[in-house]
Design an enzyme around this catalytic site. Structure first.
Site, PDB file in Angstrom:
ATOM      1  N   ASN A  42       0.663  -0.919   0.402  1.00 37.74           N
ATOM      2  CA  ASN A  42       0.410   0.425   0.113  1.00 37.74           C
ATOM      3  C   ASN A  42       0.943   1.028   0.284  1.00 37.74           C
ATOM      4  O   ASN A  42       1.284   1.458  -0.576  1.00 37.74           O
ATOM      5  CB  ASN A  42      -1.164   0.002   1.049  1.00 37.74           C
ATOM      6  CG  ASN A  42      -0.321  -0.719   2.183  1.00 37.74           C
ATOM      7  OD1 ASN A  42       0.489  -1.118   2.745  1.00 37.74           O
ATOM      8  ND2 ASN A  42      -1.600   0.649   3.446  1.00 37.74           N
ATOM      9  N   ASP A  43       1.251   2.248   0.799  1.00 36.19           N
ATOM     10  CA  ASP A  43       1.492   3.246   0.613  1.00 36.19           C
ATOM     11  C   ASP A  43       2.936   3.843   1.020  1.00 36.19           C
ATOM     12  O   ASP A  43       3.784   2.921   1.140  1.00 36.19           O
ATOM     13  CB  ASP A  43       0.968   4.074   2.225  1.00 36.19           C
ATOM     14  CG  ASP A  43       0.361   3.921   2.463  1.00 36.19           C
ATOM     15  OD1 ASP A  43      -0.845   3.015   1.938  1.00 36.19           O
ATOM     16  OD2 ASP A  43       0.295   4.502   4.203  1.00 36.19           O
ATOM     17  N   ASP A 162       1.370   7.814  10.899  1.00 35.74           N
ATOM     18  CA  ASP A 162       2.156   8.510   9.286  1.00 35.74           C
ATOM     19  C   ASP A 162       2.865  10.134   9.363  1.00 35.74           C
ATOM     20  O   ASP A 162       2.372  10.803   9.331  1.00 35.74           O
ATOM     21  CB  ASP A 162       0.979   8.238   8.911  1.00 35.74           C
ATOM     22  CG  ASP A 162       0.410   7.257   8.844  1.00 35.74           C
ATOM     23  OD1 ASP A 162       0.539   6.000   8.677  1.00 35.74           O
ATOM     24  OD2 ASP A 162      -1.066   7.694   8.046  1.00 35.74           O
TER      25      ASP A 162
HETATM   26  C1  FRU Z   1      -3.276   4.562   4.564  1.00 36.03           C
HETATM   27  C2  FRU Z   1      -3.069   3.395   5.709  1.00 36.03           C
HETATM   28  C3  FRU Z   1      -2.146   4.550   6.922  1.00 36.03           C
HETATM   29  C4  FRU Z   1      -1.286   3.661   7.771  1.00 36.03           C
HETATM   30  C5  FRU Z   1      -1.086   2.254   6.686  1.00 36.03           C
HETATM   31  C6  FRU Z   1      -1.176   1.788   7.261  1.00 36.03           C
HETATM   32  O1  FRU Z   1      -3.231   3.505   3.939  1.00 36.03           O
HETATM   33  O2  FRU Z   1      -3.883   2.976   6.440  1.00 36.03           O
HETATM   34  O3  FRU Z   1      -3.038   5.839   7.579  1.00 36.03           O
HETATM   35  O4  FRU Z   1       0.096   4.698   8.292  1.00 36.03           O
HETATM   36  O5  FRU Z   1      -1.966   2.424   5.544  1.00 36.03           O
HETATM   37  O6  FRU Z   1      -0.776   0.175   5.988  1.00 36.03           O
END
Ligand code: FRU
Length: 485
Positions: A42-43, A162
């Protein structure tokens, strides 16, 4: 390295080995977008250039195609085109991050690279805890955790995460996404003179400030930075209701233009604008590279948005990042996103045609549509036109209504779904098409539509049809990276 850390690394290595063969067989594996070797990405995290090397870390769940205890995966590159997968940067192996090394950022201090990230922890009852953590590296590859450097202040739930860190005028700043006890989303700010010693300075922006009412129950992945003499806040708010053409994804991503007051730590700003008009874009992060460019990379996905319907799951992987985009602010305060110029290195076979189109459908010869760039300009059209990409994505310009529409087949049932944006006059369109994604930059990056799509492997078509008289110039390139990378 602790024994838990070492054991986790070994388990991931086995998992990559066991599934490498299956993953590689997927026709939807991308050619020029960053993906996980196996599992879920993901991120983007910790974006930075250091001594000529670009680092992209990413949220990685190697053991399944769902979310969970995240690792920090790691790619490096010297040209933003050819990437090397590095060893894992962070594993969820300590008491303060055992349910996930969540998103964060990277900075350089005193010749070392530091990562600031959120340690996600669940207690025995499943209650969430959150810690802001620090890790350090001498070489940008091997990281040593330094533990917790900031804890949860009063007044917030454990949705507090984050960290994005930067230095201005000799002082460190850290912004985080937060949820207050009354379940509203905010931007909070910390300051520090040293990276392991943070002071909470309160809420800098969010619900109830700057005229924002009901603006989401949580703000994720904030990024505050200076661009063309303004302070831009990019953030991913959760819980906005659809409004006209806006906010149709499950969660949103957008930006404010404003000013950060360095004494009161208040961020004052104008209206929220969506960063992307497509289906799959979230949790983006930016960094300044060594040539001074502000570059953005996003996650080409949205949490909770039909992730279980992606066909790549059968091949044990899911999601990818966007291409890197250079940011500028135009005179009206609109954020412009342009694919970084390095991507031109991938251009091979070029074709150029001028088309005169009436109502008929013109099939465009693109050398390899599964890895291609298409640029359309010199547009003269009475009513508009549409492009159909591989039978499952249509991009429609309706000149009378002043509207752009991206339509695609839903992943679960092939019914259509759309995303729209207003446009005054269409001047150019720039498509980056990969095996299972499309990014469309409109009018030099004033609007962008980003989407995954999963066409039938046999369908390699790109066609244009007019609504009436249309003339346009079309250039296409096959995109290829260096052999063997
Ligand atoms: C965004 C999120 C962040 C978190 C991460 C966990 O997509 O929910 O807020 O740090 O992904 O994977």
């Amino acid at each position: 390295m602790t024994t838990t850390d070492a054991a986790l690394r070994q388990k991931v290595a086995e998992r990559i080995r066991n599934y490498e063969h299956l993953v590689k067989k997927d026709v939807y594996r991308q050619h020029f977008h960053l993906m996980p070797p196996v599992g879920l990405l993901n991120d983007p995290n910790g974006l930075i250039e250091w001594n000529g090397v670009y680092h992209v870390f990413y949220q990685w769940q190697p053991f399944k195609t769902g979310h969970g205890a995240k690792f920090w995966g790691h790619y490096t590159s010297t040209d933003l085109v050819n990437w090397q997968h590095e060893e894992i940067a962070l594993t969820p192996s300590d008491w303060f991050d055992r349910n996930g090394c969540y998103s964060g950022s990277a900075v350089i201090d005193d010749g070392k690279m530091y990562l600031l990230y959120t340690g996600n922890v669940r207690d025995e009852q499943g209650n969430r805890e959150t810690y802001q953590c620090l890790a350090v590296s001498e070489d940008g590859i091997h990281f040593q955790k330094k533990g917790v450097v900031a804890t949860l202040p009063e007044g917030f739930t454990a949705h507090f995460r984050d960290p994005k860190v930067w230095k201005r005028n000799g002082q460190w700043y850290m912004v985080l996404g937060a949820q207050s006890q009354d379940l509203k989303g905010h931007l909070v700010l910390f300051t520090a003179d040293k990276l392991d010693n943070w002071t909470f300075q309160g809420i800098a922006a969010g619900n109830g400030k700057n005229g924002l009412e009901d603006f989401g129950y949580m703000w994720e992945c904030p990024d505050l930075f200076e661009l063309d003499s303004r302070d831009i806040l990019i953030v991913s708010p959760q819980g906005l209701k659809p409004q006209g053409m806006k906010y149709h994804n499950t969660h949103q991503s957008g930006y404010f233009v404003g000013t950060l007051d360095e004494t009161s730590y208040q961020y004052t700003h104008g209206a929220f604008e969506e960063l992307d008009r497509g289906f799959d874009f979230y949790a983006q992060q930016t960094f300044v590279d060594e040539s001074g460019r502000r570059i953005l990379i996003g996650w080409m996905g949205v949490p909770d948005q039909g992730e279980e319907h992606h066909p790549t799951i059968s091949y044990q992987w899911i999601h990818c990042l966007t291409i890197p985009r250079e940011l500028r602010l135009d005179q009206e305060g609109k954020l412009i996103q342009k694919p970084v110029s390095e991507l031109k290195k991938m251009r091979t076979i070029e074709q150029e045609h001028v088309y005169q189109i009436k109502r008929s459908v013109h099939s465009i010869p693109v050398d390899d549509i599964t890895s291609a760039e298409v640029f359309i300009d010199q547009i003269e059209t009475q009513k508009g036109f549409e492009c159909c990409i591989r039978g499952v994505a249509r991009f429609i310009y309706d000149k009378d209504k002043g509207k752009l529409t991206l339509e695609r087949d839903r992943f679960e049932n092939r019914l259509k779904e759309i995303r729209e944006a207003e446009i005054e006059e269409l001047k150019d369109l720039h498509f980056f098409i990969d095996a299972s994604s499309i990014e469309i930059f409109v009018n030099g990056g004033r609007e962008v539509f980003t989407a995954r799509f999963f066409p039938s492997p046999g369908n390699k078509s790109f066609s244009i049809s007019g609504r009436n008289e249309t003339k346009l110039r079309l250039r296409t390139w096959r995109l290829q990276k260096e052999a063997g990378r």
